[in-house]
Design a protein around this motif. Structure first.
Motif, PDB file in Angstrom:
ATOM      1  N   ASN A 172      34.121  30.598  30.917  1.00 56.78           N
ATOM      2  CA  ASN A 172      33.876  31.813  31.922  1.00 56.78           C
ATOM      3  C   ASN A 172      34.570  31.210  32.880  1.00 56.78           C
ATOM      4  O   ASN A 172      34.956  31.933  33.779  1.00 56.78           O
ATOM      5  N   ARG A 173      34.421  29.841  33.524  1.00 62.86           N
ATOM      6  CA  ARG A 173      35.110  29.427  34.420  1.00 62.86           C
ATOM      7  C   ARG A 173      36.664  29.363  34.649  1.00 62.86           C
ATOM      8  O   ARG A 173      37.113  29.782  35.373  1.00 62.86           O
ATOM      9  N   PHE A 174      37.155  29.484  33.245  1.00 69.85           N
ATOM     10  CA  PHE A 174      38.593  29.728  33.309  1.00 69.85           C
ATOM     11  C   PHE A 174      38.788  31.206  33.590  1.00 69.85           C
ATOM     12  O   PHE A 174      39.809  31.403  34.231  1.00 69.85           O
ATOM     13  N   ALA A 175      38.093  32.191  32.842  1.00 75.68           N
ATOM     14  CA  ALA A 175      38.394  33.567  33.212  1.00 75.68           C
ATOM     15  C   ALA A 175      38.254  33.889  34.619  1.00 75.68           C
ATOM     16  O   ALA A 175      38.878  34.754  35.339  1.00 75.68           O
ATOM     17  N   GLN A 176      37.021  33.367  35.460  1.00 71.28           N
ATOM     18  CA  GLN A 176      36.860  33.559  36.790  1.00 71.28           C
ATOM     19  C   GLN A 176      38.042  32.995  37.706  1.00 71.28           C
ATOM     20  O   GLN A 176      38.630  33.640  38.392  1.00 71.28           O
ATOM     21  N   ALA A 177      38.518  31.782  37.216  1.00 63.87           N
ATOM     22  CA  ALA A 177      39.777  31.240  38.047  1.00 63.87           C
ATOM     23  C   ALA A 177      40.957  32.009  37.888  1.00 63.87           C
ATOM     24  O   ALA A 177      41.764  32.071  38.859  1.00 63.87           O
ATOM     25  N   VAL A 178      41.203  32.358  36.667  1.00 65.03           N
ATOM     26  CA  VAL A 178      42.529  33.228  36.377  1.00 65.03           C
ATOM     27  C   VAL A 178      42.513  34.396  36.828  1.00 65.03           C
ATOM     28  O   VAL A 178      43.468  34.882  37.697  1.00 65.03           O
ATOM     29  N   THR A 179      41.401  35.077  36.783  1.00 64.49           N
ATOM     30  CA  THR A 179      41.290  36.218  37.774  1.00 64.49           C
ATOM     31  C   THR A 179      41.550  36.256  39.030  1.00 64.49           C
ATOM     32  O   THR A 179      42.171  37.125  39.607  1.00 64.49           O
ATOM     33  N   GLY A 180      40.801  35.313  39.862  1.00 59.59           N
ATOM     34  CA  GLY A 180      40.937  35.000  41.133  1.00 59.59           C
ATOM     35  C   GLY A 180      42.480  34.608  41.543  1.00 59.59           C
ATOM     36  O   GLY A 180      43.000  35.307  42.485  1.00 59.59           O
ATOM     37  N   ASN A 181      43.157  33.929  40.729  1.00 60.27           N
ATOM     38  CA  ASN A 181      44.553  33.371  40.888  1.00 60.27           C
ATOM     39  C   ASN A 181      45.539  34.797  40.754  1.00 60.27           C
ATOM     40  O   ASN A 181      46.483  34.994  41.746  1.00 60.27           O
ATOM     41  N   LEU A 182      45.090  35.705  39.748  1.00 62.06           N
ATOM     42  CA  LEU A 182      46.031  36.810  39.873  1.00 62.06           C
ATOM     43  C   LEU A 182      45.692  37.840  40.834  1.00 62.06           C
ATOM     44  O   LEU A 182      46.749  38.407  41.516  1.00 62.06           O
ATOM     45  N   GLU A 183      44.497  37.869  41.317  1.00 61.89           N
ATOM     46  CA  GLU A 183      44.315  38.734  42.396  1.00 61.89           C
ATOM     47  C   GLU A 183      44.909  38.157  43.646  1.00 61.89           C
ATOM     48  O   GLU A 183      45.613  38.975  44.480  1.00 61.89           O
ATOM     49  N   GLN A 184      44.902  36.798  43.965  1.00 66.70           N
ATOM     50  CA  GLN A 184      45.264  36.390  45.166  1.00 66.70           C
ATOM     51  C   GLN A 184      46.730  36.310  45.153  1.00 66.70           C
ATOM     52  O   GLN A 184      47.588  36.820  46.102  1.00 66.70           O
ATOM     53  N   THR A 185      47.469  36.191  44.077  1.00 69.40           N
ATOM     54  CA  THR A 185      48.996  35.915  43.886  1.00 69.40           C
ATOM     55  C   THR A 185      49.577  37.437  44.248  1.00 69.40           C
ATOM     56  O   THR A 185      50.435  37.689  45.072  1.00 69.40           O
ATOM     57  N   PHE A 186      48.960  38.554  43.743  1.00 63.46           N
ATOM     58  CA  PHE A 186      49.590  39.790  43.845  1.00 63.46           C
ATOM     59  C   PHE A 186      49.233  40.614  44.978  1.00 63.46           C
ATOM     60  O   PHE A 186      50.073  41.416  45.571  1.00 63.46           O
ATOM     61  N   ALA A 187      47.986  40.141  45.709  1.00 66.06           N
ATOM     62  CA  ALA A 187      47.708  40.604  46.885  1.00 66.06           C
ATOM     63  C   ALA A 187      48.703  40.012  48.031  1.00 66.06           C
ATOM     64  O   ALA A 187      48.871  40.877  49.020  1.00 66.06           O
ATOM     65  N   ASN A 188      49.228  38.964  47.740  1.00 61.81           N
ATOM     66  CA  ASN A 188      50.142  38.169  48.887  1.00 61.81           C
ATOM     67  C   ASN A 188      51.547  38.519  48.518  1.00 61.81           C
ATOM     68  O   ASN A 188      52.384  37.983  49.219  1.00 61.81           O
ATOM     69  N   ILE A 189      51.788  39.168  47.618  1.00 59.31           N
ATOM     70  CA  ILE A 189      53.205  39.726  47.325  1.00 59.31           C
ATOM     71  C   ILE A 189      53.685  40.959  48.162  1.00 59.31           C
ATOM     72  O   ILE A 189      53.205  41.896  48.058  1.00 59.31           O
ATOM     73  N   ASP A 190      54.594  40.736  48.692  1.00 58.79           N
ATOM     74  CA  ASP A 190      55.321  41.738  49.610  1.00 58.79           C
ATOM     75  C   ASP A 190      56.250  42.824  48.964  1.00 58.79           C
ATOM     76  O   ASP A 190      57.274  42.009  48.176  1.00 58.79           O
ATOM     77  N   THR A 191      55.907  44.148  48.744  1.00 53.73           N
ATOM     78  CA  THR A 191      56.705  44.786  47.845  1.00 53.73           C
ATOM     79  C   THR A 191      58.225  44.855  48.381  1.00 53.73           C
ATOM     80  O   THR A 191      59.113  45.068  47.347  1.00 53.73           O
ATOM     81  N   GLY A 192      58.406  44.782  49.476  1.00 51.47           N
ATOM     82  CA  GLY A 192      59.826  44.814  49.843  1.00 51.47           C
ATOM     83  C   GLY A 192      60.456  43.646  49.318  1.00 51.47           C
ATOM     84  O   GLY A 192      61.677  43.705  49.107  1.00 51.47           O
ATOM     85  N   CYS A 193      59.798  42.558  49.725  1.00 43.21           N
ATOM     86  CA  CYS A 193      60.334  41.245  49.091  1.00 43.21           C
ATOM     87  C   CYS A 193      60.841  41.301  47.751  1.00 43.21           C
ATOM     88  O   CYS A 193      61.553  40.840  46.873  1.00 43.21           O
TER      89      CYS A 193
END
Length: 289
Positions: free
Chosen positions: A103-124
């Motif tokens: 469960n801790r892995f699932a929560q951490a990985v989900t958070g990582n994915l959300e943070q990563t893709f939220a901070n990607i500029d589509t133009g870049c």
């Protein structure tokens, strides 16, 4: 376990609300991150050609009580970026909730994915994919001690998508041979996560001098190669383990591969068909009818 946003991320989030002079300090800090913020508040203000009150107002806008807390956050990032497996394991173990590891892995990985893709500029992202899809220029791919697996995965897929692609070995002793043939306008896709590798930083410097454009995939703290790169993508990597996770990094890489494929379709479709014919001829794979 959720990853705290870095000071860099906080600046980017608040940037639209900053004044002209506050943006001046923010830009100076991002250009020399995090070193520009580790000096005294007076020196930091002078180095960015703004007043001390401007710096004080900015750090408060970013949510810090004052400049000392702001500096502490930068120092914590430096410590985290340089930590090894033993230190990382101790950190998450002391903070781990009373839940099953899965469960801790699932929560951490989900958070990582959300943070990563939220901070990607589509133009870049589109700009990087455009470079990776440009078959008029050669594309090089390289990784480090751990990330060489990502480089190999990316190469295997992209080699089917486009021609003129080179997978550089992970042995830095062979890199001068590749650099020797690099030409201006070509592209180098690099992977570098903590602990950052000095050899990769040196390779980036040599490639840049050759006029090669660099796409860097790194972690949330940012490899020193960022200073040389044309495009930088930060992936969140912390999980409840002594090792960092490459799941978000892999997701970004697969999105890039898909992007290159779409930009080159139908040329890539023809390439796939010819590749399948070769597989049939060599009988490398079992064929079901």
């Amino acid at each position: 376990m959720t990853s705290r946003p870095t000071v860099r991320d906080t600046i980017r989030e608040h940037y639209p609300a900053l004044t002209r002079t506050e943006r001046k300090f923010a830009q100076a800090l991002l250009a020399n991150y995090p070193a520009a913020g580790l000096a005294s508040i007076t020196a930091a203000a002078k180095n960015s050609d703004v007043s001390t009150p401007t710096v004080a107002r900015l750090v408060q806008k970013l949510g810090f009580r004052g400049y000392p807390q702001f500096q502490r956050a930068l120092l914590d990032e430096l410590e985290a970026a340089g930590s090894g497996p033993a230190q990382r394991r101790e950190q998450w173990a002391s903070e781990a909730p009373e839940a099953h590891l899965l469960n801790r892995f699932a929560q951490a990985v989900t958070g990582n994915l959300e943070q990563t893709f939220a901070n990607i500029d589509t133009g870049c992202f589109d700009g990087a994919v455009r470079l990776m899809a440009d078959t008029a220029q050669r594309l090089y791919i390289v990784g480090g001690r751990i990330t060489r697996a990502l480089a190999d995965y990316g190469f295997t897929h992209l080699q089917a998508v486009r021609p003129k692609i080179t997978h550089m070995t992970s042995s830095s002793g062979t890199w001068p041979h590749y650099v020797l043939d690099m030409k201006p306008g070509e592209t180098l896709l690099m992977f570098d996560i903590r602990r950052y590798e000095t050899n990769l930083e040196r390779l980036a410097e040599l490639a840049t001098k050759r006029g090669v454009r660099i796409i860097l995939i790194t972690d949330q703290w940012g490899s020193p190669v960022s200073a040389q790169a044309d495009f930088v993508f930060n992936c969140w990597v912390e999980i409840p383990s002594a090792w960092d996770s490459n799941i978000a990094t892999m997701m970004l890489l697969e999105a890039m591969i898909a992007g290159v494929q779409e930009r080159r379709w139908p040329e890539t479709r023809e390439r796939y068909e010819r590749l399948d014919e070769l597989f049939d001829t060599t009988r490398l794979f079992r064929k079901f009818v």
